[in-house]
Structures are given as C-alpha cells and as structure tokens.
Design an enzyme around this catalytic site. Structure first.
Site, PDB file in Angstrom:
ATOM      1  N   TYR A  46      13.939  -7.894  15.125  1.00 40.93           N
ATOM      2  CA  TYR A  46      12.911  -8.472  15.985  1.00 40.93           C
ATOM      3  C   TYR A  46      13.230  -9.934  16.292  1.00 40.93           C
ATOM      4  O   TYR A  46      13.117 -10.786  15.428  1.00 40.93           O
ATOM      5  CB  TYR A  46      11.549  -8.342  15.321  1.00 40.93           C
ATOM      6  CG  TYR A  46      11.282  -6.963  14.832  1.00 40.93           C
ATOM      7  CD1 TYR A  46      10.948  -5.949  15.745  1.00 40.93           C
ATOM      8  CD2 TYR A  46      11.376  -6.653  13.480  1.00 40.93           C
ATOM      9  CE1 TYR A  46      10.719  -4.668  15.301  1.00 40.93           C
ATOM     10  CE2 TYR A  46      11.132  -5.372  13.027  1.00 40.93           C
ATOM     11  CZ  TYR A  46      10.809  -4.375  13.932  1.00 40.93           C
ATOM     12  OH  TYR A  46      10.582  -3.115  13.489  1.00 40.93           O
ATOM     13  N   PRO A  47      13.642 -10.206  17.552  1.00 36.32           N
ATOM     14  CA  PRO A  47      14.027 -11.559  17.973  1.00 36.32           C
ATOM     15  C   PRO A  47      12.840 -12.508  18.014  1.00 36.32           C
ATOM     16  O   PRO A  47      12.436 -12.964  19.064  1.00 36.32           O
ATOM     17  CB  PRO A  47      14.617 -11.339  19.365  1.00 36.32           C
ATOM     18  CG  PRO A  47      13.972 -10.095  19.878  1.00 36.32           C
ATOM     19  CD  PRO A  47      13.685  -9.256  18.668  1.00 36.32           C
ATOM     20  N   CYS A  48      12.303 -12.811  16.839  1.00 41.00           N
ATOM     21  CA  CYS A  48      11.148 -13.698  16.792  1.00 41.00           C
ATOM     22  C   CYS A  48      11.526 -15.102  17.249  1.00 41.00           C
ATOM     23  O   CYS A  48      10.659 -15.913  17.550  1.00 41.00           O
ATOM     24  CB  CYS A  48      10.594 -13.734  15.370  1.00 41.00           C
ATOM     25  SG  CYS A  48      11.838 -13.970  14.096  1.00 41.00           S
ATOM     26  N   TYR A  49      12.819 -15.371  17.295  1.00 39.94           N
ATOM     27  CA  TYR A  49      13.280 -16.694  17.720  1.00 39.94           C
ATOM     28  C   TYR A  49      13.024 -16.900  19.211  1.00 39.94           C
ATOM     29  O   TYR A  49      13.064 -18.022  19.710  1.00 39.94           O
ATOM     30  CB  TYR A  49      14.758 -16.868  17.405  1.00 39.94           C
ATOM     31  CG  TYR A  49      15.666 -15.935  18.155  1.00 39.94           C
ATOM     32  CD1 TYR A  49      16.183 -16.333  19.391  1.00 39.94           C
ATOM     33  CD2 TYR A  49      15.984 -14.676  17.664  1.00 39.94           C
ATOM     34  CE1 TYR A  49      17.011 -15.485  20.111  1.00 39.94           C
ATOM     35  CE2 TYR A  49      16.806 -13.827  18.366  1.00 39.94           C
ATOM     36  CZ  TYR A  49      17.322 -14.223  19.583  1.00 39.94           C
ATOM     37  OH  TYR A  49      18.125 -13.383  20.293  1.00 39.94           O
TER      38      TYR A  49
END
Length: 104
Positions: A46-49
């Site tokens: 999950y590309p929370c960035y």
DNA sequence: CAGTTGACGGCCC
DNA sequence: GGGGCCGCCAACT
C-alpha cells in the site's frame, strides 16, 4: 482492512492524494486517515507514501525512512517535490463514483 | 466502556 | 501567508 488503504492503490503513478480527499471518498475525517495510515506502515502493498497533506507538505511517515524516504519514493513515482512540498498540480482527486465500483 | 492522542483540515485573527 | 483553536474518526491505554 479499510477503504482508504484500497484507495492508495487507486492513485495513478506520478500523482498524489491528500488526506482530505481520501477522507472525502471514505466518508470519514482526515484525522482518521492519518490514524489508519499509521496503523498500516506497509509501502510495499500500500503506497501510503503517495498520501500528502492538503497544504502540499509531505505530512508524516511511520514507515522506515521517515518523511525523507516518503519524498524520495514520490520523486521516484514522477512527483517533483519543491522545498519538501508537493505542487498542487500533482494532487489527484478520486472519482465520485469510485467508492467501490469501477467507472468509465 | 471511557479518556486521550494523532501521518489533518478549516476557520478566525 | 502564518499562527492558534476547534472538530473530526480511529486506534491505544
């Protein structure tokens, strides 16, 4: 699992989403998004960035590397960062009918 | 179950 | 544009 986490993967490459946008689609508050993100320090699945503050600031990053790593990942995604802040032109807005169903 | 804190946002000064 | 205060939902104690 939370919808916000799923929305992260819906963010196109070279673009970022604000907490308020995720909150808007999820129907919750930006505070909740931050809390959810903090509970999910998994930039791999999950590309929370790709999630930044509405002011364009990177915000925070609980995952290893900190906000610096977050900025680095964003640049790697094609997002140019100026003074540790993302330009509003990279702000991505989710479709109104993108709650959980595919559109167009 | 209740109280407090937190990856934030918006309004007021 | 910057700083301060209130509100919000979810997670932690």
């Amino acid at each position: 699992m939370h919808q916000a986490i799923l929305l992260l993967k819906k963010i196109p490459r070279g673009r970022v989403a604000t907490y308020k946008e995720l909150a808007r689609v999820c129907g919750t508050s930006p505070r909740a998004i931050g809390s959810i993100m903090g509970s999910n320090t998994d930039p791999i699945n999950y590309p929370c960035y790709k999630v930044v503050a509405a002011s364009g600031e990177l915000g925070g990053y609980s995952a290893p590397g900190g906000c610096k790593k977050k900025a680095q990942l964003l640049r790697a995604d094609g997002v140019e960062i100026r003074e540790d802040k993302v330009d509003q032109k990279y702000f991505y807005t989710f479709p109104v009918s993108a709650n959980n169903h595919k559109q167009t």
